[in-house]
Design a protein around this motif. Sequence first.
Motif, mmCIF file in Angstrom:
data_model
loop_
_atom_site.group_PDB
_atom_site.id
_atom_site.type_symbol
_atom_site.label_atom_id
_atom_site.label_comp_id
_atom_site.label_asym_id
_atom_site.label_seq_id
_atom_site.Cartn_x
_atom_site.Cartn_y
_atom_site.Cartn_z
ATOM 1 N N PRO B 206 -12.335 22.895 9.202
ATOM 2 C CA PRO B 206 -11.128 23.989 9.504
ATOM 3 C C PRO B 206 -11.405 25.027 8.980
ATOM 4 C CG PRO B 206 -10.379 21.704 8.927
ATOM 5 C CD PRO B 206 -11.718 21.782 8.596
ATOM 6 N N ILE B 207 -11.110 26.273 9.179
ATOM 7 C CA ILE B 207 -11.135 27.530 8.921
ATOM 8 C C ILE B 207 -9.825 28.165 8.832
ATOM 9 C CG2 ILE B 207 -11.671 28.780 10.977
ATOM 10 C CD1 ILE B 207 -14.093 30.056 9.580
ATOM 11 N N GLU B 208 -9.669 29.092 7.591
ATOM 12 C CA GLU B 208 -8.429 30.094 7.592
ATOM 13 C C GLU B 208 -8.798 31.162 7.010
ATOM 14 O OE1 GLU B 208 -4.942 27.790 6.252
ATOM 15 O OE2 GLU B 208 -4.011 29.726 5.957
ATOM 16 N N GLY B 209 -8.299 32.235 7.718
ATOM 17 C CA GLY B 209 -8.874 33.648 7.475
ATOM 18 C C GLY B 209 -8.224 34.757 8.006
ATOM 19 N N SER B 210 -8.471 35.968 8.073
ATOM 20 C CA SER B 210 -7.811 37.058 8.745
ATOM 21 C C SER B 210 -8.429 38.168 9.058
ATOM 22 C CB SER B 210 -6.650 37.512 7.719
ATOM 23 O OG SER B 210 -7.369 38.022 6.516
ATOM 24 N N VAL B 211 -7.998 38.900 9.947
ATOM 25 C CA VAL B 211 -8.896 40.247 10.444
ATOM 26 C C VAL B 211 -7.844 41.470 9.915
ATOM 27 C CG1 VAL B 211 -10.087 38.994 12.018
ATOM 28 C CG2 VAL B 211 -7.958 39.942 12.813
ATOM 29 N N PRO B 212 -8.311 42.571 9.681
ATOM 30 C CA PRO B 212 -7.414 43.710 9.362
ATOM 31 C C PRO B 212 -6.603 44.208 10.743
ATOM 32 C CG PRO B 212 -9.451 44.455 9.453
ATOM 33 C CD PRO B 212 -9.715 42.807 9.614
ATOM 34 N N ARG B 213 -5.365 44.478 10.424
ATOM 35 C CA ARG B 213 -4.530 45.207 11.422
ATOM 36 C C ARG B 213 -4.482 46.589 11.470
ATOM 37 N NH1 ARG B 213 0.043 41.178 10.406
ATOM 38 N NH2 ARG B 213 0.250 39.996 12.423
ATOM 39 N N PRO B 214 -4.422 47.349 12.574
ATOM 40 C CA PRO B 214 -4.409 48.821 12.500
ATOM 41 C C PRO B 214 -3.191 49.125 11.888
ATOM 42 C CG PRO B 214 -5.012 48.082 14.613
ATOM 43 C CD PRO B 214 -4.624 46.874 14.072
ATOM 44 N N LEU B 215 -3.232 50.206 11.489
ATOM 45 C CA LEU B 215 -2.007 50.739 10.567
ATOM 46 C C LEU B 215 -0.535 50.813 11.442
ATOM 47 C CD1 LEU B 215 -0.631 52.207 8.413
ATOM 48 C CD2 LEU B 215 -1.048 54.183 9.281
ATOM 49 N N TRP B 216 -0.847 50.980 12.879
ATOM 50 C CA TRP B 216 0.390 51.082 13.628
ATOM 51 C C TRP B 216 0.986 49.626 14.337
ATOM 52 C CZ3 TRP B 216 -4.430 53.221 14.650
ATOM 53 C CH2 TRP B 216 -5.099 52.696 15.228
ATOM 54 N N ASP B 217 -0.024 48.778 13.797
ATOM 55 C CA ASP B 217 0.230 47.435 14.303
ATOM 56 C C ASP B 217 1.063 46.457 13.296
ATOM 57 O OD1 ASP B 217 -0.146 47.496 16.776
ATOM 58 O OD2 ASP B 217 -2.296 46.226 16.695
ATOM 59 N N TRP B 218 1.215 47.081 11.867
ATOM 60 C CA TRP B 218 1.954 46.323 10.934
ATOM 61 C C TRP B 218 2.651 47.279 10.181
ATOM 62 C CZ3 TRP B 218 1.861 48.283 5.933
ATOM 63 C CH2 TRP B 218 0.714 48.960 5.286
ATOM 64 N N TYR B 219 2.661 48.575 10.057
ATOM 65 C CA TYR B 219 3.772 49.752 9.568
ATOM 66 C C TYR B 219 5.196 49.506 9.830
ATOM 67 C CZ TYR B 219 5.190 53.587 6.617
ATOM 68 O OH TYR B 219 5.888 54.524 5.748
ATOM 69 N N GLY B 220 6.086 49.205 9.211
ATOM 70 C CA GLY B 220 7.462 49.190 9.709
ATOM 71 C C GLY B 220 7.653 48.038 10.611
ATOM 72 N N ALA B 221 6.746 46.981 10.981
ATOM 73 C CA ALA B 221 6.778 46.107 11.841
ATOM 74 C C ALA B 221 8.051 44.902 11.274
ATOM 75 C CB ALA B 221 5.511 45.004 12.128
ATOM 76 N N PRO B 222 8.929 44.594 12.209
ATOM 77 C CA PRO B 222 9.921 43.712 11.782
ATOM 78 C C PRO B 222 9.466 42.242 11.303
ATOM 79 C CG PRO B 222 9.798 43.795 14.118
ATOM 80 C CD PRO B 222 8.830 44.882 13.657
ATOM 81 N N LEU B 223 10.133 41.637 10.670
ATOM 82 C CA LEU B 223 9.720 40.442 10.150
ATOM 83 C C LEU B 223 10.542 39.356 11.058
ATOM 84 C CD1 LEU B 223 9.987 40.769 6.195
ATOM 85 C CD2 LEU B 223 7.946 40.429 7.439
ATOM 86 N N ALA B 224 9.775 38.830 11.655
ATOM 87 C CA ALA B 224 10.458 37.755 12.675
ATOM 88 C C ALA B 224 11.113 36.715 11.982
ATOM 89 C CB ALA B 224 9.422 37.308 13.590
ATOM 90 N N ASP B 225 12.345 36.456 12.310
ATOM 91 C CA ASP B 225 13.331 35.430 11.827
ATOM 92 C C ASP B 225 14.079 34.864 13.084
ATOM 93 O OD1 ASP B 225 14.200 33.852 9.986
ATOM 94 O OD2 ASP B 225 15.893 34.800 9.377
ATOM 95 N N THR B 226 13.337 34.472 13.974
ATOM 96 C CA THR B 226 14.248 34.320 15.263
ATOM 97 C C THR B 226 14.935 32.725 15.311
ATOM 98 O OG1 THR B 226 12.075 33.221 16.210
ATOM 99 C CG2 THR B 226 12.890 35.568 16.962
ATOM 100 N N ASP B 227 14.119 32.072 14.668
ATOM 101 C CA ASP B 227 14.653 30.581 14.398
ATOM 102 C C ASP B 227 15.239 30.384 12.934
ATOM 103 O OD1 ASP B 227 12.304 30.427 13.437
ATOM 104 O OD2 ASP B 227 11.535 28.875 14.448
ATOM 105 N N GLY B 228 15.281 31.141 12.095
ATOM 106 C CA GLY B 228 15.385 30.720 10.715
ATOM 107 C C GLY B 228 14.889 29.654 10.121
ATOM 108 N N SER B 229 13.646 29.445 10.545
ATOM 109 C CA SER B 229 12.683 28.311 10.009
ATOM 110 C C SER B 229 12.220 28.618 8.776
ATOM 111 C CB SER B 229 11.916 27.699 11.150
ATOM 112 O OG SER B 229 10.911 28.688 11.308
ATOM 113 N N PRO B 230 11.818 27.558 7.848
ATOM 114 C CA PRO B 230 11.150 27.783 6.947
ATOM 115 C C PRO B 230 9.914 28.892 6.897
ATOM 116 C CG PRO B 230 11.868 25.812 6.641
ATOM 117 C CD PRO B 230 12.182 26.140 8.224
ATOM 118 N N ASN B 231 9.120 28.620 8.050
ATOM 119 C CA ASN B 231 8.014 29.144 8.441
ATOM 120 C C ASN B 231 8.100 30.696 8.922
ATOM 121 O OD1 ASN B 231 6.346 27.218 7.216
ATOM 122 N ND2 ASN B 231 6.783 25.919 8.978
ATOM 123 N N SER B 232 9.494 31.107 9.279
ATOM 124 C CA SER B 232 9.575 32.366 9.898
ATOM 125 C C SER B 232 8.860 33.433 8.800
ATOM 126 C CB SER B 232 11.106 32.675 9.888
ATOM 127 O OG SER B 232 11.567 32.841 8.613
#
Lengths: 78, 312
Positions: B206-232
């Motif tokens: 198994p592998i876990e990692g990340s790729v960079p997001r462009p600025l316009w895809d993260w700056y001011g992006a809302p933090l999703a909390d649609t279900d109130g779950s601990p993993n939101s």
Amino acid sequence: MFPATLLFPLLAAPVWAWAGPTRTWYAIPLIISISLVYSASRHEGPPLILRRALRLMLTIGGFMLALLLLLLLLSRGT
Amino acid sequence: MPDTAPPAPSGLAGPPVNLRNPVLAGVLAFLIPGLGHWYQGRRFKAVLYAVCILGCFFGGLSIGHGQVVYFHWQNPENRTYAYLCQFWTGLPALPALWQAKYRDPAVFEDNRLDRELNAVLTATLRGVEGELRGSIQIPPGNPGFGRGFSAPFEGQLRTPSGSVPVKGQLSALMLDPQVGAGSRRRIRGYFDGAPTSDNSGPLVGPIEGSVPRPLWDWYGAPLADTDGSPNSQLNQAHRALGSRFELGVVYTMIAGLLNVLAIFDALYGPAYGDEEVGPLGPTPGPNPTPGSPPSPGTAPATSTPVSPGGSA
């Protein structure tokens, strides 16, 4: 003005040195910014703005320091 | 209002301040703290406002890892009231409104690619010391529930003893949404490959990692909390940042509120001018020119009738 100006840093330095790197440090940039911007919105001349800002910084900082000392006193021995 | 408007009295005793076009200055001061004052020729104040307000805002943003300024107004228990203060910082805070209101809802969905993902993946492979780093190319699509993307991988395994070239296949890849909080987009999946330069064993797991997001895809992006779950995303941010999250919110809120003072200063001039203020308020200075109209928003005493002797 001279003793009042020196009072805060003289009292604050040992307290903060003793307390170590705590979240209290985050207050300092806020105190400076709030004092400068508030004073700038009240006055026009740079010398007066800076003088008023310094006084406001000492007032806010002194108030916070007094609260910090009170809390330290209350938490002694716990 | 023309630029040749007469200078507005700035307070009781101070010299009048030429506010030029106050409305334009106010708009500029809202958009970028200090810009309105620069336009008015009040350079000292312009720099002071810009440094203090933008410093507070971006300082708070940095403390909160870029996740503390966003707009979310759906669930009553998760409305970003803090944004009502942050908004007044102007342009630095406005992208949050755009992200929440004008982005396609599909970009907030997990495991969806509307365009080809061509990025540098940084990841760790379970049970293997070191870090995998290499380029991946994933074609657009939506693999469906429970299934993942596949992509070839070519890069390097960096370990403390050096780095070796690695080639392999990524499968069952699960992607975070295209738009989300944080400058990196998380990717999880399975890797099956091997070093190409020596005969050491295969690298599988198994592998876990990340790729960079462009600025316009993260700056001011809302933090999703649609279900109130601990993993939101909101709960993840709180877990990762602890009290720094709230500190970042406070810093950015105060930046917005301070800019309200700066906007009023650009519109109406300073409240007191250059006179000293006593315990009971500003001490009166020389009388204004007889017959001159009071300027709106100046110090309260400006609109207070002043006796010929100079006392209010």
